[in-house]
Design a protein around this motif. Structure first.
Motif, mmCIF file in Angstrom:
data_model
loop_
_atom_site.group_PDB
_atom_site.id
_atom_site.type_symbol
_atom_site.label_atom_id
_atom_site.label_comp_id
_atom_site.label_asym_id
_atom_site.label_seq_id
_atom_site.Cartn_x
_atom_site.Cartn_y
_atom_site.Cartn_z
ATOM 1 N N LYS A 474 -4.659 10.810 15.850
ATOM 2 C CA LYS A 474 -6.239 10.788 15.312
ATOM 3 C C LYS A 474 -6.316 9.562 14.513
ATOM 4 O O LYS A 474 -7.471 9.457 13.672
ATOM 5 N N ILE A 475 -5.311 8.662 14.379
ATOM 6 C CA ILE A 475 -5.466 7.379 13.435
ATOM 7 C C ILE A 475 -5.114 6.234 14.263
ATOM 8 O O ILE A 475 -4.446 6.115 15.355
ATOM 9 N N ALA A 476 -5.436 5.170 13.426
ATOM 10 C CA ALA A 476 -4.918 3.658 13.781
ATOM 11 C C ALA A 476 -4.586 3.230 12.281
ATOM 12 O O ALA A 476 -4.829 3.925 11.418
ATOM 13 N N ILE A 477 -3.391 2.444 12.538
ATOM 14 C CA ILE A 477 -3.002 1.900 11.070
ATOM 15 C C ILE A 477 -3.466 0.324 11.418
ATOM 16 O O ILE A 477 -2.955 -0.238 12.163
ATOM 17 N N ASP A 478 -4.280 -0.111 10.461
ATOM 18 C CA ASP A 478 -4.696 -1.453 10.552
ATOM 19 C C ASP A 478 -3.795 -2.411 9.566
ATOM 20 O O ASP A 478 -3.442 -3.468 10.039
ATOM 21 N N VAL A 479 -3.161 -1.927 8.646
ATOM 22 C CA VAL A 479 -2.324 -2.902 7.688
ATOM 23 C C VAL A 479 -1.220 -2.089 7.015
ATOM 24 O O VAL A 479 -1.439 -0.702 6.594
ATOM 25 N N MET A 480 0.058 -2.653 7.194
ATOM 26 C CA MET A 480 1.034 -2.119 6.222
ATOM 27 C C MET A 480 1.837 -3.182 5.518
ATOM 28 O O MET A 480 2.033 -4.235 5.988
ATOM 29 N N GLN A 481 1.593 -2.911 4.034
ATOM 30 C CA GLN A 481 2.215 -4.237 3.275
ATOM 31 C C GLN A 481 2.830 -3.369 2.138
ATOM 32 O O GLN A 481 2.645 -2.052 1.645
ATOM 33 N N MET A 482 3.680 -4.020 1.533
ATOM 34 C CA MET A 482 4.422 -3.575 0.340
ATOM 35 C C MET A 482 3.344 -4.044 -0.927
ATOM 36 O O MET A 482 2.544 -4.703 -0.722
ATOM 37 N N LEU A 483 3.406 -3.114 -1.989
ATOM 38 C CA LEU A 483 2.545 -3.155 -3.098
ATOM 39 C C LEU A 483 2.945 -4.724 -3.680
ATOM 40 O O LEU A 483 4.191 -5.048 -3.803
ATOM 41 N N THR A 484 1.841 -5.328 -3.881
ATOM 42 C CA THR A 484 1.937 -6.406 -4.560
ATOM 43 C C THR A 484 1.247 -6.778 -6.101
ATOM 44 O O THR A 484 0.566 -5.732 -6.175
ATOM 45 N N CYS A 485 1.767 -7.588 -6.842
ATOM 46 C CA CYS A 485 1.465 -7.503 -8.094
ATOM 47 C C CYS A 485 0.285 -8.990 -8.292
ATOM 48 O O CYS A 485 0.558 -9.988 -8.725
ATOM 49 N N GLU A 486 -0.821 -8.804 -7.745
ATOM 50 C CA GLU A 486 -1.785 -9.956 -7.708
ATOM 51 C C GLU A 486 -2.101 -10.150 -9.146
ATOM 52 O O GLU A 486 -2.382 -9.406 -9.740
ATOM 53 N N PRO A 487 -2.474 -11.535 -9.409
ATOM 54 C CA PRO A 487 -3.208 -11.876 -10.644
ATOM 55 C C PRO A 487 -4.332 -11.321 -10.942
ATOM 56 O O PRO A 487 -5.267 -10.839 -10.226
ATOM 57 N N GLY A 488 -4.669 -10.776 -12.282
ATOM 58 C CA GLY A 488 -5.812 -10.397 -12.661
ATOM 59 C C GLY A 488 -5.782 -8.574 -12.515
ATOM 60 O O GLY A 488 -6.832 -8.065 -12.877
ATOM 61 N N THR A 489 -4.888 -8.138 -11.879
ATOM 62 C CA THR A 489 -4.871 -6.783 -11.778
ATOM 63 C C THR A 489 -4.256 -5.899 -12.706
ATOM 64 O O THR A 489 -3.500 -6.670 -13.433
ATOM 65 N N PRO A 490 -4.632 -4.704 -12.934
ATOM 66 C CA PRO A 490 -4.019 -4.065 -14.114
ATOM 67 C C PRO A 490 -2.272 -4.201 -14.083
ATOM 68 O O PRO A 490 -1.815 -4.358 -15.029
ATOM 69 N N LEU A 491 -1.968 -4.105 -12.848
ATOM 70 C CA LEU A 491 -0.637 -4.141 -12.645
ATOM 71 C C LEU A 491 0.148 -5.405 -13.153
ATOM 72 O O LEU A 491 1.207 -5.502 -13.886
#
Length: 645
Positions: A474-491
């Protein structure tokens, strides 16, 4: 239209290297429309797609093969032999590929195969280029790409890009050069272009803008090599920035009047201004781009229905961070309908992709109803979360009836604990009914999946994998990525709230294993109670290996069926894209290999399988069983079901 600001003009460039080649990236068309309305002379060039056109061409493939084209060489190492076979096949079908992919014309090759092979051709000729260099260190990127070296003779991509840039600069010397950097993989090539432009046009004002510059302008401004070739970094929406730059270059305004810019040459104080109101922006102008010749089977054009994200709270999301800083803006249903109708009337397009950071589905529903009442029908795609209204099957049916054919949805994980920690704002209990509804009405669901989520457990990863596997049809997977801590994010700004430690704010990590280039790049971090990044990444890779979404175009035949024939097959007629290559392998001895160029698979052929041109024959029952398994990989078609007497 306002009176022209004078002779100075603006050259807009979208650089390689990115997979944004299915339809025009929206930055240049949006900027072009705004600047032309303001009376600014502007020349947009999508060098990313133009480089694709230059590489997927007979001359480039002949140059890639070089001396190998004249005669068959002695057996080569397997990797080189495979690439040589690929280049020879691509050269043989190049005219058909270009006709099908770029011209959207009938050709001997089917559309899906043509698109896949075109992408492989572009990647093959780009593979050895200096433009492919990547690093999580901006200083290393700058040092590599701002060096004055000329491209090597065998660097086909860099030499082609240099020629394209020369052509872009030939009509006149621009007063302003704006380079749009949407993806991390474009930062290095953008600096490469900037260095060459600075050498050719020493008085031009060179400004970098786009999402990556908004994210990283502070870090980029600290790299001395960048200040030597770039004048300014645009920190917000580029429309007002570029218009003001053109006025300043014409002497009609001061450099200090330019909004949302960091001056690296210190000619004026830096400013951070709000973006222009979305209701005042004109529809995008694609007229100077090769909008009909992107790597897609039919023409598609992008549009945004809002700026920013109406949720804007996800811990990992830089788009939401921008929305918190400058505010979220939403177009009205009437403005969306007007712009869609404009694209249909102007370009004849029937597929529009709403490329929002997150599409507001109720607003789009109202816009599409209005468009239908005008007698205009389109197909469209959206980007969104698992919104609760999609639990309503009638809502999904209406969206499909209005033309929605695809949804790109941020799945991340089905662990409610982790979703809450990320402040995702969705309920994992909604996932299954929404997946079922979208599948039932025929809307393709394409998920983005995240790994390494804070202190996720092995059990949570396994549960996510099980959910995806259970819904593979029923699905496609577009993107698989590890969590990143990009600048400016709450993380990145409040790591302690998420149980995260950032040991060094000058160390970065990317997603090179599963993404083009480095994918998303963020600060290296450690989550308390979690295994090291590398261990979590290995655990996440299990999903990639074990889940085979049926709606992905890149799932090979053996993973989607049909099953192998019940009886052994003794002869197979190979597909045109399947070749037998003689190559050396680990022991240094030459052996025959079966190379499926479409699906990029290689199998060593046992001595009991004989090959005669495009026909494989099994010498015995055991060899027939091997041949039967090869048939299931999409190698060809059976010639006879049982051995002849």
């Amino acid at each position: 239209m306002r009176a022209s600001v004078g002779p100075p003009d603006v050259l807009l460039l979208f650089p390689p290297a990115t997979e944004a080649r299915l339809f025009p990236y929206l930055s240049l068309p949006a900027l072009t429309a705004y600047l032309r309305r303001e009376g600014v002379a502007v020349r947009p060039r999508d060098l990313n797609i133009e480089l694709c056109h230059a590489l997927l061409a007979p001359a480039a493939l002949r140059a890639y093969l070089g001396p190998e084209l004249a005669a068959e060489a002695d057996p080569q190492p397997l990797a080189r032999a495979y690439r040589s076979a690929m280049a020879r096949y691509l050269l043989a079908i190049c005219d058909s590929l270009r006709a099908r992919v770029f011209d959207k014309a009938a050709a001997a090759i089917d559309s899906r195969s043509a698109l896949r092979l075109a992408g492989q051709a572009i990647d093959l000729l780009f593979e050895r280029s200096a433009l492919k260099f990547s690093s999580t260190s901006l200083s290393r990127l700058a040092a590599r790409f701002t060096a004055g070296d000329e491209p090597d003779a065998d660097d086909l991509a860099a030499r082609a890009l240099a020629a394209l840039l020369d052509d872009a600069l030939a009509p006149s010397t621009p007063a302003i050069v704006g380079i749009s950097v949407a993806f991390y993989s474009q930062i290095g090539p953008a600096l490469w272009l900037a260095r060459r432009i600075r050498a050719r046009c020493p008085d031009a004002v060179i400004v970098l803008g786009g999402p990556q510059i908004m994210l990283r302008h502070d870090a980029l401004a600290r790299v001395p090599a960048i200040a030597g070739i770039v004048d300014a970094l645009a920190t917000g929406a580029g429309e007002a920035t570029l218009a003001a730059l053109a006025r300043a270059a014409a002497g009609a305004a001061a450099w200090s009047d330019v909004p949302s810019v960091v001056w690296l040459d210190r000619r004026a104080p830096s400013r951070d201004d709000p973006p222009p109101p979305i209701a005042a922006l004109p529809p995008p102008d694609f007229s100077d781009l090769p909008w009909q010749r992107y790597v897609m089977d039919a023409v598609q054009l992008p549009l945004v229905t809002g700026i920013g994200c109406f949720w804007g709270r996800c811990a990992f999301c830089s788009y939401g961070a921008r929305s918190r800083r400058v505010g979220y803006q939403q177009k009205s249903p009437r403005q969306i309908a007007d712009e869609c109708e404009h694209l249909v009337r102007t370009y004849g397009v029937r597929r529009i992709n709403f490329v929002d950071e997150m599409t507001n589905l109720p607003v789009v529903r109202r816009a599409m109803r209005l468009l239908r009442r005008r007698g205009v029908a389109i197909e469209f795609s959206v980007r969104c979360r698992f919104e609760r209204l999609l639990r309503d099957l009638e809502v999904c049916r209406e969206l499909r009836a209005l033309g929605c054919v695809q949804m790109a949805v941020g799945y991340e994980t089905n662990s409610q604990r982790l979703l809450d920690r990320l402040d995702k704002g969705v309920d994992a209990a909604d996932y299954q009914p929404i997946v079922d509804n979208l599948h039932a009405v025929g809307i393709e669901l394409r998920l983005s999946v995240m790994g390494g989520i804070l202190d996720e457990t092995a059990e949570e990863v396994a549960a996510s994998e099980a959910f995806l596997a259970a819904n593979a049809d029923k699905i496609a997977i577009d993107v698989m990525q590890m969590l990143t801590c990009e600048p400016g994010t709450p993380l990145a700004e409040r790591p302690e709230e998420f149980g995260v430690v950032i040991p060094d704010r000058e160390r970065w990590q990317g997603n090179e294993l599963l993404s083009y280039g480095l994918g998303r790049v963020g600060l290296r971090f450690e989550a308390r109670g979690a295994p090291p990044f590398e261990a979590m990444q290995r655990r996440f890779l299990a999903i990639h290996h074990n889940v085979h979404p049926h709606k992905n175009d890149d799932v090979p035949p053996e993973r989607r069926g049909p099953p192998a024939p019940a009886e052994p097959v003794y002869a197979v007629q190979l597909h045109p894209w399947v070749r037998v290559v003689h190559a050396t392998w680990r022991d240094g001895a030459a052996a025959p290999f079966l190379a499926n160029l479409l699906w990029q698979t290689i199998y060593r052929l046992p001595p009991a399988i004989q090959h005669d041109g495009e026909l494989l024959r099994a010498d015995g029952d055991e060899a027939a069983r091997v041949l039967t398994r090869l048939l299931a990989t999409g190698a060809g078609t059976p010639v006879r079901a049982r051995r002849s007497a």
